[in-house]
Design a protein around this motif. Structure first.
Motif, PDB file in Angstrom:
ATOM      1  N   TRP A  26       0.844  -1.191   0.000  1.00  0.00           N
ATOM      2  CA  TRP A  26       0.000   0.000   0.000  1.00  0.00           C
ATOM      3  C   TRP A  26       0.870   1.228   0.000  1.00  0.00           C
ATOM      4  O   TRP A  26       1.848   1.266   0.731  1.00  0.00           O
ATOM      5  CB  TRP A  26      -0.896   0.016   1.248  1.00  0.00           C
ATOM      6  N   PRO A  27       0.612   2.170  -0.768  1.00  0.00           N
ATOM      7  CA  PRO A  27      -0.441   2.362  -1.762  1.00  0.00           C
ATOM      8  C   PRO A  27      -0.100   1.631  -3.057  1.00  0.00           C
ATOM      9  O   PRO A  27       1.076   1.481  -3.404  1.00  0.00           O
ATOM     10  CB  PRO A  27      -0.482   3.865  -1.985  1.00  0.00           C
ATOM     11  N   PRO A  30      -0.030   3.227  -9.714  1.00  0.00           N
ATOM     12  CA  PRO A  30      -1.087   3.951 -10.447  1.00  0.00           C
ATOM     13  C   PRO A  30      -1.883   3.059 -11.403  1.00  0.00           C
ATOM     14  O   PRO A  30      -3.082   3.265 -11.595  1.00  0.00           O
ATOM     15  CB  PRO A  30      -0.324   5.023 -11.217  1.00  0.00           C
ATOM     16  N   TRP A  32      -2.830   0.027 -10.898  1.00  0.00           N
ATOM     17  CA  TRP A  32      -3.859  -0.691 -10.137  1.00  0.00           C
ATOM     18  C   TRP A  32      -5.029   0.218  -9.803  1.00  0.00           C
ATOM     19  O   TRP A  32      -6.180  -0.216  -9.729  1.00  0.00           O
ATOM     20  CB  TRP A  32      -3.267  -1.291  -8.857  1.00  0.00           C
ATOM     21  N   TRP A  33      -4.768   1.496  -9.573  1.00  0.00           N
ATOM     22  CA  TRP A  33      -5.859   2.443  -9.339  1.00  0.00           C
ATOM     23  C   TRP A  33      -6.742   2.549 -10.585  1.00  0.00           C
ATOM     24  O   TRP A  33      -7.972   2.635 -10.494  1.00  0.00           O
ATOM     25  CB  TRP A  33      -5.315   3.824  -8.969  1.00  0.00           C
TER      26      TRP A  33
END
Length: 162
Positions: A26-27, A30, A32-33
Motif C-alpha cells: 500500500w499504496p 497507479p 492498479w488504481w
C-alpha cells in the motif's frame, strides 16, 4: 610486456551485498488504481442497467394493470387485454395486429415453450376467452383472471423487445 612484468593490482575490499527492501503493498501502483476505477465503473453501469430494466418492466406492468382497472366489466377487461396485446404485437411484427382467429392465437403462442392460447384441438379456454370474451354478455371472472396472467406476461415481453 610479459605477464610477470605487469604490476599486480591491489585487492579491492568487497562489502557484503544486502538485498533492497521489497515494495510496500500500500499504496498500489497507479496502474492498479486505473484497474480499480474501470471495475467500479463497469459494476456501476451494470447496476444502473439492471435497475432501469426493472423499472421499465414495473412501469409496463403498471400500465397494463391500470388499463384493465379502467374497464368495469369482465368483457371490457377482455377487450382491453386484446387491444393491449395487439399494440404490443406491432412491435414484433407491424402486420401482426391484422391477424384474426386461430392465426392470431398461434402468433401469441410463438416463442413460448408451452402453448397457452392454442391447444391440439384449436383454441384453448384462454384463447377462446380472448377471441370471444369481449363479445359475450357474461364472461366468467376466473377465465378473465387466467387470461390476464398470460396476457400480461406476453405484453411485457413484447414491449421490452424480447
Amino acid at each position: 610486456m610479459t605477464p610477470a612484468s605487469v604490476p599486480a593490482l591491489p585487492a579491492l575490499p568487497l562489502k557484503a551485498m544486502h538485498p533492497g527492501l521489497s515494495p510496500a503493498w500500500w499504496p498500489p501502483a497507479p496502474g492498479w488504481w486505473l484497474v480499480l476505477l474501470v471495475v467500479v465503473l463497469l459494476a456501476g453501469g451494470v447496476v444502473c442497467w439492471l435497475h432501469g430494466k426493472r423499472k421499465r418492466t414495473n412501469a409496463l406492468m403498471h400500465y397494463f394493470d391500470h388499463a384493465l382497472a379502467q374497464a368495469i366489466t369482465p368483457a371490457a377487461q377482455v377487450a382491453a387485454m386484446s387491444e393491449l396485446l395487439r399494440r404490443a404485437a406491432r412491435s414484433v411484427d407491424p402486420l401482426a395486429d391484422r391477424l384474426a382467429g386461430l392465426a392470431w392465437l398461434q402468433f401469441l403462442d410463438a416463442g413460448l415453450p408451452h402453448p397457452v392460447f392454442t391447444s391440439n384441438q384449436g383454441t384453448s379456454d384462454i384463447g377462446a376467452t380472448l377471441l370471444e370474451g369481449a363479445f359475450r354478455p357474461q364472461v366468467e371472472v376466473h377465465a378473465v383472471d387466467a387470461l390476464r396472467q398470460h396476457a400480461r406476461q406476453r405484453y411485457v415481453l413484447w414491449m421490452r423487445g424480447i
